[in-house]
Design an enzyme around this catalytic site. Structure first.
Site, PDB file in Angstrom:
ATOM      1  N   GLY A   1      27.061  25.604 -39.289  1.00  8.69           N
ATOM      2  CA  GLY A   1      27.998  24.644 -40.024  1.00  8.69           C
ATOM      3  C   GLY A   1      27.214  23.382 -40.380  1.00  8.69           C
TER       4      GLY A   1
ATOM      5  CB  ILE B   1      25.636  19.713 -36.749  1.00 10.86           C
ATOM      6  CG1 ILE B   1      26.459  18.230 -36.941  1.00 10.86           C
ATOM      7  CG2 ILE B   1      24.476  19.400 -35.740  1.00 10.86           C
ATOM      8  CD1 ILE B   1      27.286  17.867 -35.950  1.00 10.86           C
TER       9      ILE B   1
ATOM     10  CD  GLU C   1      28.942  30.619 -38.043  1.00  7.44           C
ATOM     11  OE1 GLU C   1      28.319  29.439 -38.095  1.00  7.44           O
ATOM     12  OE2 GLU C   1      29.909  30.863 -38.235  1.00  7.44           O
TER      13      GLU C   1
ATOM     14  CG  ASP D   1      35.637  12.025 -36.493  1.00  2.00           C
ATOM     15  OD1 ASP D   1      35.671  11.848 -37.811  1.00  2.00           O
ATOM     16  OD2 ASP D   1      34.389  12.488 -36.287  1.00  2.00           O
TER      17      ASP D   1
ATOM     18  N   GLY E   1      25.625  28.028 -34.343  1.00  2.00           N
ATOM     19  CA  GLY E   1      26.839  27.315 -35.410  1.00  2.00           C
ATOM     20  C   GLY E   1      25.993  27.122 -36.629  1.00  2.00           C
TER      21      GLY E   1
ATOM     22  CG  HIS F   1      18.395  13.987 -71.996  1.00  2.04           C
ATOM     23  ND1 HIS F   1      18.615  15.434 -71.787  1.00  2.04           N
ATOM     24  CD2 HIS F   1      17.110  14.128 -72.593  1.00  2.04           C
ATOM     25  CE1 HIS F   1      17.583  16.208 -71.850  1.00  2.04           C
ATOM     26  NE2 HIS F   1      16.356  15.270 -72.421  1.00  2.04           N
TER      27      HIS F   1
ATOM     28  CB  ALA G   1      31.479   8.417 -42.129  1.00  2.96           C
TER      29      ALA G   1
ATOM     30  CB  CYS H   1      29.165   7.305 -38.777  1.00  2.00           C
ATOM     31  SG  CYS H   1      28.260   7.065 -40.500  1.00  2.00           S
TER      32      CYS H   1
ATOM     33  CB  ALA I   1      39.197  -0.047 -24.561  1.00  2.00           C
TER      34      ALA I   1
HETATM   35  P1  FAD Z   1      33.175   7.611 -34.250  1.00  2.00           P
HETATM   36  O1  FAD Z   1      32.200   7.345 -35.302  1.00  2.00           O
HETATM   37  O2  FAD Z   1      32.997   8.636 -33.362  1.00  2.00           O
HETATM   38  O3  FAD Z   1      33.381   6.198 -33.389  1.00  2.00           O
HETATM   39  C1  FAD Z   1      34.311   5.994 -32.368  1.00  2.00           C
HETATM   40  C2  FAD Z   1      33.869   4.812 -31.378  1.00  2.00           C
HETATM   41  O4  FAD Z   1      34.665   4.518 -30.483  1.00  2.00           O
HETATM   42  C3  FAD Z   1      32.393   5.122 -30.884  1.00  2.00           C
HETATM   43  O5  FAD Z   1      31.166   4.118 -30.948  1.00  2.00           O
HETATM   44  C4  FAD Z   1      32.887   5.243 -29.455  1.00  2.00           C
HETATM   45  O6  FAD Z   1      31.778   4.749 -28.440  1.00  2.00           O
HETATM   46  C5  FAD Z   1      34.288   4.195 -29.121  1.00  2.00           C
HETATM   47  N1  FAD Z   1      34.934   4.597 -28.051  1.00  2.00           N
HETATM   48  C6  FAD Z   1      35.571   5.684 -27.771  1.00  2.00           C
HETATM   49  N2  FAD Z   1      36.241   5.446 -26.894  1.00  2.00           N
HETATM   50  C7  FAD Z   1      36.313   4.233 -26.658  1.00  2.00           C
HETATM   51  C8  FAD Z   1      36.974   3.251 -25.549  1.00  2.00           C
HETATM   52  N3  FAD Z   1      37.916   3.791 -24.660  1.00  2.00           N
HETATM   53  N4  FAD Z   1      36.523   2.105 -25.405  1.00  2.00           N
HETATM   54  C9  FAD Z   1      35.659   1.504 -26.325  1.00  2.00           C
HETATM   55  N5  FAD Z   1      34.970   2.172 -27.135  1.00  2.00           N
HETATM   56  C10 FAD Z   1      35.177   3.550 -27.531  1.00  2.00           C
HETATM   57  N6  FAD Z   1      30.112  12.453 -41.726  1.00  2.00           N
HETATM   58  C11 FAD Z   1      29.981  11.969 -43.146  1.00  2.00           C
HETATM   59  O7  FAD Z   1      30.737  11.595 -43.770  1.00  2.00           O
HETATM   60  N7  FAD Z   1      28.696  12.003 -43.688  1.00  2.00           N
HETATM   61  C12 FAD Z   1      27.642  12.643 -42.933  1.00  2.00           C
HETATM   62  O8  FAD Z   1      26.391  12.928 -43.338  1.00  2.00           O
HETATM   63  C13 FAD Z   1      27.876  13.115 -41.458  1.00  2.00           C
HETATM   64  N8  FAD Z   1      26.960  13.394 -40.977  1.00  2.00           N
HETATM   65  C14 FAD Z   1      27.141  13.729 -39.662  1.00  2.00           C
HETATM   66  C15 FAD Z   1      25.961  14.047 -38.637  1.00  2.00           C
HETATM   67  C16 FAD Z   1      26.183  14.243 -37.181  1.00  2.00           C
HETATM   68  C17 FAD Z   1      24.952  14.770 -36.597  1.00  2.00           C
HETATM   69  C18 FAD Z   1      27.375  13.926 -36.560  1.00  2.00           C
HETATM   70  C19 FAD Z   1      27.527  14.091 -35.074  1.00  2.00           C
HETATM   71  C20 FAD Z   1      28.331  13.551 -37.346  1.00  2.00           C
HETATM   72  C21 FAD Z   1      28.266  13.292 -38.769  1.00  2.00           C
HETATM   73  N9  FAD Z   1      29.352  13.091 -39.614  1.00  2.00           N
HETATM   74  C22 FAD Z   1      29.175  12.605 -40.867  1.00  2.00           C
HETATM   75  C23 FAD Z   1      30.698  12.851 -39.020  1.00  2.00           C
HETATM   76  C24 FAD Z   1      31.046  10.976 -38.833  1.00  2.00           C
HETATM   77  O9  FAD Z   1      30.070  10.860 -37.924  1.00  2.00           O
HETATM   78  C25 FAD Z   1      32.301  10.955 -38.351  1.00  2.00           C
HETATM   79  O10 FAD Z   1      33.311  11.539 -39.109  1.00  2.00           O
HETATM   80  C26 FAD Z   1      32.579   9.377 -38.174  1.00  2.00           C
HETATM   81  O11 FAD Z   1      31.683   8.702 -37.527  1.00  2.00           O
HETATM   82  C27 FAD Z   1      33.951   9.253 -37.543  1.00  2.00           C
HETATM   83  O12 FAD Z   1      34.318   7.838 -37.470  1.00  2.00           O
HETATM   84  P2  FAD Z   1      35.204   7.437 -36.262  1.00  2.00           P
HETATM   85  O13 FAD Z   1      35.336   5.804 -36.580  1.00  2.00           O
HETATM   86  O14 FAD Z   1      36.607   8.033 -36.298  1.00  2.00           O
HETATM   87  O15 FAD Z   1      34.765   7.663 -34.946  1.00  2.00           O
HETATM   88  P1  NAD Z   2      31.301  22.766 -37.987  1.00  2.00           P
HETATM   89  O1  NAD Z   2      32.599  22.990 -37.968  1.00  2.00           O
HETATM   90  O2  NAD Z   2      30.853  22.283 -39.430  1.00  2.00           O
HETATM   91  O3  NAD Z   2      30.421  24.135 -38.191  1.00  2.00           O
HETATM   92  C1  NAD Z   2      30.554  24.841 -36.725  1.00  2.00           C
HETATM   93  C2  NAD Z   2      30.080  26.293 -36.835  1.00  2.00           C
HETATM   94  O4  NAD Z   2      30.070  26.971 -35.755  1.00  2.00           O
HETATM   95  C3  NAD Z   2      30.868  27.014 -37.660  1.00  2.00           C
HETATM   96  O5  NAD Z   2      30.501  27.818 -38.688  1.00  2.00           O
HETATM   97  C4  NAD Z   2      31.616  28.205 -36.697  1.00  2.00           C
HETATM   98  O6  NAD Z   2      32.121  29.451 -37.325  1.00  2.00           O
HETATM   99  C5  NAD Z   2      30.387  28.326 -35.819  1.00  2.00           C
HETATM  100  N1  NAD Z   2      30.885  28.797 -34.469  1.00  2.00           N
HETATM  101  C6  NAD Z   2      31.755  28.329 -33.627  1.00  2.00           C
HETATM  102  N2  NAD Z   2      31.860  28.788 -32.417  1.00  2.00           N
HETATM  103  C7  NAD Z   2      30.759  29.390 -32.180  1.00  2.00           C
HETATM  104  C8  NAD Z   2      29.948  30.316 -31.410  1.00  2.00           C
HETATM  105  N3  NAD Z   2      30.431  30.494 -30.249  1.00  2.00           N
HETATM  106  N4  NAD Z   2      29.028  30.910 -31.670  1.00  2.00           N
HETATM  107  C9  NAD Z   2      28.250  30.914 -32.973  1.00  2.00           C
HETATM  108  N5  NAD Z   2      28.848  30.308 -34.020  1.00  2.00           N
HETATM  109  C10 NAD Z   2      29.855  29.696 -33.778  1.00  2.00           C
HETATM  110  O7  NAD Z   2      30.813  21.879 -37.021  1.00  2.00           O
HETATM  111  P2  NAD Z   2      29.581  20.995 -36.604  1.00  2.00           P
HETATM  112  O8  NAD Z   2      28.380  21.512 -37.546  1.00  2.00           O
HETATM  113  O9  NAD Z   2      29.305  21.132 -35.146  1.00  2.00           O
HETATM  114  O10 NAD Z   2      29.892  19.409 -37.092  1.00  2.00           O
HETATM  115  C11 NAD Z   2      31.007  18.925 -36.771  1.00  2.00           C
HETATM  116  C12 NAD Z   2      31.616  18.089 -37.668  1.00  2.00           C
HETATM  117  O11 NAD Z   2      30.745  16.850 -37.876  1.00  2.00           O
HETATM  118  C13 NAD Z   2      31.832  18.806 -39.032  1.00  2.00           C
HETATM  119  O12 NAD Z   2      32.945  19.374 -39.041  1.00  2.00           O
HETATM  120  C14 NAD Z   2      31.854  17.328 -40.014  1.00  2.00           C
HETATM  121  O13 NAD Z   2      32.951  16.939 -40.050  1.00  2.00           O
HETATM  122  C15 NAD Z   2      30.961  16.448 -39.178  1.00  2.00           C
HETATM  123  N6  NAD Z   2      29.546  16.512 -39.829  1.00  2.00           N
HETATM  124  C16 NAD Z   2      29.516  16.145 -41.169  1.00  2.00           C
HETATM  125  C17 NAD Z   2      28.339  16.105 -41.986  1.00  2.00           C
HETATM  126  C18 NAD Z   2      28.484  15.747 -43.292  1.00  2.00           C
HETATM  127  O14 NAD Z   2      29.205  15.365 -44.035  1.00  2.00           O
HETATM  128  N7  NAD Z   2      27.230  16.049 -44.245  1.00  2.00           N
HETATM  129  C19 NAD Z   2      27.226  16.543 -41.253  1.00  2.00           C
HETATM  130  C20 NAD Z   2      27.451  16.766 -40.062  1.00  2.00           C
HETATM  131  C21 NAD Z   2      28.495  16.917 -39.365  1.00  2.00           C
END
Ligand code: FAD
Ligand code: NAD
Length: 465
Positions: A185, A187, A206, A312, A183, A444, A320, A43, A119
């Site tokens: 979705g 991202i 998509e 996750d 995709g 407002h 997050a 995150c 870990a």
């Molecule tokens: P993570 O944030 O993935 O953290 C897991 C941590 O565990 C990592 O730092 C990793 O290094 C560590 N780890 C893993 N295995 C080990 C190990 N064996 N030893 C030590 N450390 C380890 N969510 C939202 O709500 N709003 C958003 O706007 C949003 N935007 C996003 C945009 C992008 C590009 C992406 C990729 C994701 C986005 N998300 C968003 C999703 C959000 O980032 C995740 O839902 C969130 O980070 C999950 O938190 P977590 O603590 O489960 O895991």
């Molecule tokens: P997503 O699940 O949001 O979207 C994936 C998209 O890819 C879907 O629409 C799916 O139909 C399509 N797809 C799958 N396989 C395909 C293929 N072979 N060819 C073409 N299209 C295909 O996944 P993401 O965008 O990778 O994001 C991952 C996760 O990260 C999200 O589910 C969400 O939990 C988290 N995230 C959240 C935010 C936010 O909260 N604003 C922002 C970014 C990411």
């Protein structure tokens, strides 16, 4: 080998893990947290925060470009602007740095011991950590698995070279001339839109027959319209099948088998994320799975006594704020407090243009559950604040039970609606009825007035439409 013991060991310092450790420390639980990379996890370092920084920079740049083209609706004129993406990324990195340092400070303040290293579970109570100074053994009464998720890789489009995940997309130092996004979705559309505004020629592929299939079609329609206005080419019902052997263009296959090639400097693959369940000794534990995820109950307990899992790695929605809420709850449980998952809703926000918010049930979901409902929808085209922000496309929709007027869902699409999500979640969490929202004075001129009007409309009493 150095050895330490603690009451609680948290593996992973993303939003789930670090919140869990901070609250446990605050409650006096002797806590250790292990993180292989940086505190803050996906995150803070490569997800939510960096992407929102890039989206903001792209919005500013697009406004400047419109002004330079003589298309500013508010009358601003400018010479041709330029963007130095390396500087944008440096600004983003400074924000990330401030936040990760902040998390480290909060962990310290809560008396949590942080270990930097990878870990690996020996068993349900013992973890080996590979640190820079050697292997450290941590024994714990209770452990929390918070290892998060990783990007899904397509077998025929492995990451590397021109094929990138969101992590690399958020570290580019030059705007690619052309970008193919696989995709549509979260991202794909958040970053695809940002790069289109920064000047890339963007094509989105998509597999489903519409963008953002996670949201209902009414909510995603204004986003599709805006993508078209930005010149983004969206190919629906098609899958990327690899890179062409000559020239490296992205090969896309339609449902009828027809193929076409899309020349692209970079190919962003954003087809979902999968739980991080490999490389840390899951096989040493006896954990039930729910599909690819670790199965948990309403207290985030796994099938092994003393082993919890959050965030996750435990399933959808991979957001997050869900991870943080689970982390806080588990810390309370470990400290001896009676807690279980009792939330009525988890808000979801998509930071596209315009933004989408969905909290609780949509009308279709409510009807599918057999409920009689009342729906009130109010367009931003009738909201003064939306007009002054030049963001009239979109609406707020309130869904309530027909028998009691209990609000069971609120959705919105429009510029700046992400900030309304807190109010939506509060209304549902507190069991608001349509009359409560309709009877609350909304300042407002604000976008929030559209929420009040949507509730009034559901009651048959709308004033401004
Ligand atoms: P993570 O944030 O993935 O953290 C897991 C941590 O565990 C990592 O730092 C990793 O290094 C560590 N780890 C893993 N295995 C080990 C190990 N064996 N030893 C030590 N450390 C380890 N969510 C939202 O709500 N709003 C958003 O706007 C949003 N935007 C996003 C945009 C992008 C590009 C992406 C990729 C994701 C986005 N998300 C968003 C999703 C959000 O980032 C995740 O839902 C969130 O980070 C999950 O938190 P977590 O603590 O489960 O895991
Ligand atoms: P997503 O699940 O949001 O979207 C994936 C998209 O890819 C879907 O629409 C799916 O139909 C399509 N797809 C799958 N396989 C395909 C293929 N072979 N060819 C073409 N299209 C295909 O996944 P993401 O965008 O990778 O994001 C991952 C996760 O990260 C999200 O589910 C969400 O939990 C988290 N995230 C959240 C935010 C936010 O909260 N604003 C922002 C970014 C990411």
């Amino acid at each position: 080998m150095k050895e330490i013991s603690c009451k609680l060991l948290v593996v992973g310092a993303g939003p789930g893990g670090y919140v869990c450790a901070i609250r446990a420390g605050q409650l006096g639980v002797d806590t250790v947290i292990v993180e292989a990379k940086k505190p803050g996890g996906t995150c803070l370092t490569i997800g939510c925060i960096p992407s929102k920084a890039l989206i903001h920079a792209a919005e500013e740049f697009e406004a400047a470009r419109l002004a330079a083209a003589g298309k500013s609706a508010v009358g601003i004129t400018l010479a041709e602007p330029a963007i130095d993406l390396a500087k944008t990324m440096a600004w983003k990195d400074r924000i990330v740095g401030r936040l990760t340092t902040g998390v480290s400070g909060l962990l310290k303040k809560a008396n949590v011991k942080s270990i930097h290293g990878h870990a690996r579970f020996r068993d349900g109570k013992t973890v080996e950590v590979e640190t820079e100074t050697g292997t450290q053994l941590v024994r714990a009464e209770t452990v929390v698995i918070a290892t998060g998720s990783v990007a899904v890789e397509l077998p025929h489009l492995p990451f590397g070279g021109a094929v990138i995940s969101s992590t690399e997309a958020l570290s580019l130092t030059a705007v690619p001339e052309s970008l193919a996004v696989v995709g549509a979705g979260y991202i794909g559309l958040e970053l695809g839109t940002a790069f289109a505004k920064l000047g890339s020629r963007v094509t989105v592929v998509e597999a489903m027959d519409r963008i953002l299939p996670l949201y209902d079609a009414e909510l995603s329609r204004p986003v599709a319209k805006r993508l078209a206005a930005l010149g983004v080419d969206v190919i629906l019902g098609a899958k990327a099948s690899g890179l062409a052997s000559k020239g490296g263009a992205l090969v896309v296959e339609a449902a009828d088998g027809a193929t076409r090639e899309i020349a692209a400097e970079k190919v962003l693959v954003a087809v979902g994320r999968r739980p991080a369940v490999q490389g840390w000794g899951l096989e040493e534990l006896d954990l039930d799975r729910a599909g690819p995820f670790i199965r948990i109950d309403d207290r985030c307990r796994t099938s092994m006594r003393g082993v919890y899992a959050i965030g996750d790695v435990t399933g959808e929605p991979m957001l997050a704020h869900r991870a943080m809420t689970q982390g806080e709850m588990v810390a309370e449980i470990v400290a001896g407090n009676r807690r279980s998952w009792d939330k009525r809703c988890i808000p979801a926000v998509c930071f596209t243009d315009p933004e989408i918010v969905s909290v609780g049930l949509s009308p279709d979901e409510a009807k599918a559950g057999g409920r009689e409902i009342r729906v009130g929808q109010f367009p931003f085209s009738a909201n003064g604040r939306a007009m002054t922000r030049h963001g009239e496309d979109g609406f707020v929709r309130v869904v309530a039970r027909a028998d009691s007027n209990l609000v069971i869902g609120i959705q919105a699409v429009g510029q700046g609606v992400s900030e309304l999500s807190a109010g939506f979640a509060l209304a549902i969490e507190m069991g608001a009825r349509l009359e409560d929202i309709a009877g609350t004075i909304h300042a407002h001129p604000t976008l929030g007035e559209a929420v009040q009007e949507a509730a009034l409309k559901a009651l048959g009493q709308a004033l401004h439409i």
